[in-house]
Design a protein around this motif. Structure first.
Motif, short mmCIF file in Angstrom:
data_model
loop_
_atom_site.label_atom_id
_atom_site.label_comp_id
_atom_site.label_asym_id
_atom_site.label_seq_id
_atom_site.Cartn_x
_atom_site.Cartn_y
_atom_site.Cartn_z
N LYS A 1 0.95 -1.33 -0.07
CA LYS A 1 -0.05 -0.06 -0.01
C LYS A 1 0.76 1.40 -0.01
CE LYS A 1 -3.72 -0.66 2.55
NZ LYS A 1 -4.45 -0.78 3.91
N SER A 2 1.96 1.34 1.01
CA SER A 2 3.05 2.45 0.96
C SER A 2 3.58 2.57 -0.42
CB SER A 2 4.06 2.13 2.00
OG SER A 2 3.23 1.98 3.25
N ALA A 3 3.87 1.61 -1.00
CA ALA A 3 4.74 1.72 -2.36
C ALA A 3 3.74 2.40 -3.47
CB ALA A 3 5.20 -0.01 -2.85
N LYS A 4 2.36 1.92 -3.31
CA LYS A 4 1.29 2.53 -4.36
C LYS A 4 1.42 4.04 -4.25
CE LYS A 4 -1.67 -1.30 -5.52
NZ LYS A 4 -3.06 -1.72 -5.39
N VAL A 5 1.21 4.16 -2.87
CA VAL A 5 1.04 5.77 -2.54
C VAL A 5 2.27 6.33 -2.99
CG1 VAL A 5 0.96 7.35 -0.69
CG2 VAL A 5 -0.40 5.41 -0.51
N SER A 6 3.51 5.91 -2.54
CA SER A 6 4.59 6.68 -2.98
C SER A 6 4.81 6.64 -4.63
CB SER A 6 5.82 5.75 -2.57
OG SER A 6 7.22 6.17 -2.81
N ARG A 7 4.32 5.62 -5.31
CA ARG A 7 4.44 5.69 -6.68
C ARG A 7 3.44 6.83 -7.31
NH1 ARG A 7 3.71 0.74 -7.58
NH2 ARG A 7 1.52 0.80 -8.31
N ARG A 8 2.38 6.93 -6.75
CA ARG A 8 1.32 7.71 -7.19
C ARG A 8 1.85 9.45 -6.76
NH1 ARG A 8 -2.88 6.88 -3.63
NH2 ARG A 8 -2.44 8.61 -2.40
N VAL A 9 2.44 9.49 -5.79
CA VAL A 9 2.82 10.71 -5.42
C VAL A 9 4.08 11.14 -6.20
CG1 VAL A 9 4.38 12.14 -3.47
CG2 VAL A 9 2.28 10.86 -2.78
N ASN A 10 4.96 10.21 -6.52
CA ASN A 10 6.02 10.68 -7.40
C ASN A 10 5.72 10.97 -8.84
OD1 ASN A 10 7.81 10.23 -5.35
ND2 ASN A 10 8.35 7.92 -5.94
N THR A 11 4.61 9.94 -9.25
CA THR A 11 4.17 10.14 -10.85
C THR A 11 3.57 11.62 -10.92
OG1 THR A 11 3.90 7.89 -10.91
CG2 THR A 11 2.84 9.29 -12.44
N ILE A 12 2.67 12.10 -10.01
CA ILE A 12 1.86 13.15 -10.04
C ILE A 12 2.96 14.35 -9.91
CG2 ILE A 12 0.44 14.69 -8.71
CD1 ILE A 12 -1.35 12.24 -7.98
#
Length: 265
Positions: A194-205
């Motif tokens: 879940k944390s990895a997904k959030v991190s990926r989303r934040v970085n992409t945005i």
């Protein structure tokens, strides 16, 4: 000294328990214990440091909020960081000790999500490249969550799993403890994903936002004057990158349906 005796290969659980009892009984116990343990964890003798880390984890599980507040202070966290940092003892600390220290700090970011200093300390280690990736909890290690736990701990979010875990940990049967171990690890893995997904989303945005801002600047210049060849190439590169990020954004949006704030972003 007895609980961390380097000449004994196995943990002396009787001494460790007595140490925990003393921490709970003494008004200054948590403060003194954290200082003593920090000193032992920095020992050049590997076995002494490893025993001290076991004592530390046992105290976290048995000595309550007073002890938790001591280990969540930068004063104590910095002593653990010294074991990992090449500026201090990181060059001569054994890999086994460094691995355990990393594992301990990482596990606290999950047990105590409300403790900002722990999270900041761990993020700093990652930013400096001292910790390359989140550690995996060893297969043979049973890590019951400490008590009392914060309300928003990962072990309280799923009530059904939380009840099952509490029941398994109270059992005296080894197969139940093994089942508890597996359940804890699966819950931690779920949280890591879940944390990895959030991190990926934040970085992409973040990347999309930077690219679009830069494109806007170049297009504004283009409206006023002719762009240089270098700027034209930059604009083309930014456009291609944004095109590639488009489907990724759609996918991230579809994964974020339950989180209105993230979906809004």
């Amino acid at each position: 000294d007895k609980a961390t005796d380097p000449s004994i290969p196995e943990e002396n659980w009787e001494c460790i328990q007595r140490f925990c009892d003393q921490v709970n009984a003494d008004i200054e116990g948590p403060l003194l214990a954290s200082r003593l343990l920090a000193h032992k964890i920095q020992s050049p003798q590997e076995m002494e440091a490893l025993h001290a880390l076991t004592v530390l984890e046992t105290c976290v599980n048995n000595c309550g909020e007073r002890f938790h507040s001591e280990i969540a202070k930068f004063r104590f966290l910095n002593e653990l960081i010294k074991v990992l940092s090449p500026k201090y003892y990181g060059t001569w600390s054994s890999e086994k000790v460094k691995s355990r220290v990393t594992e301990v700090i990482f596990s606290w970011t999950l047990w105590f999500p409300q403790e900002v200093k722990i999270r900041d300390a761990y993020q700093m280690l990652k930013k400096q490249g001292i910790v390359k990736e989140d550690p995996k909890v060893p297969e043979d290690k049973i890590l019951p969550p400490p008590s009392p736990r914060p309300q928003n701990s990962i072990f309280d979010r799923d009530e059904e799993k939380s009840k099952l875990l509490a029941r398994l940990l109270k059992s005296n049967h080894s197969e139940d403890l093994q089942a508890a171990n597996r359940l804890i690890k699966s819950m931690i893995k779920e949280e890591q994903e879940k944390s990895a997904k959030v991190s990926r989303r934040v970085n992409t945005i973040g990347e999309v936002s930077e690219n679009v801002t830069r494109m806007d600047e170049l297009l504004e210049n283009y409206q006023r004057q002719e762009l240089s060849t270098a700027d034209q190439e930059t604009l083309q590169t930014l456009f291609q990158r944004c095109e590639k990020l488009r489907p990724l954004l759609f996918r991230l949006a579809s994964e974020t349906v339950d989180d209105d704030e993230a979906l809004g972003k």
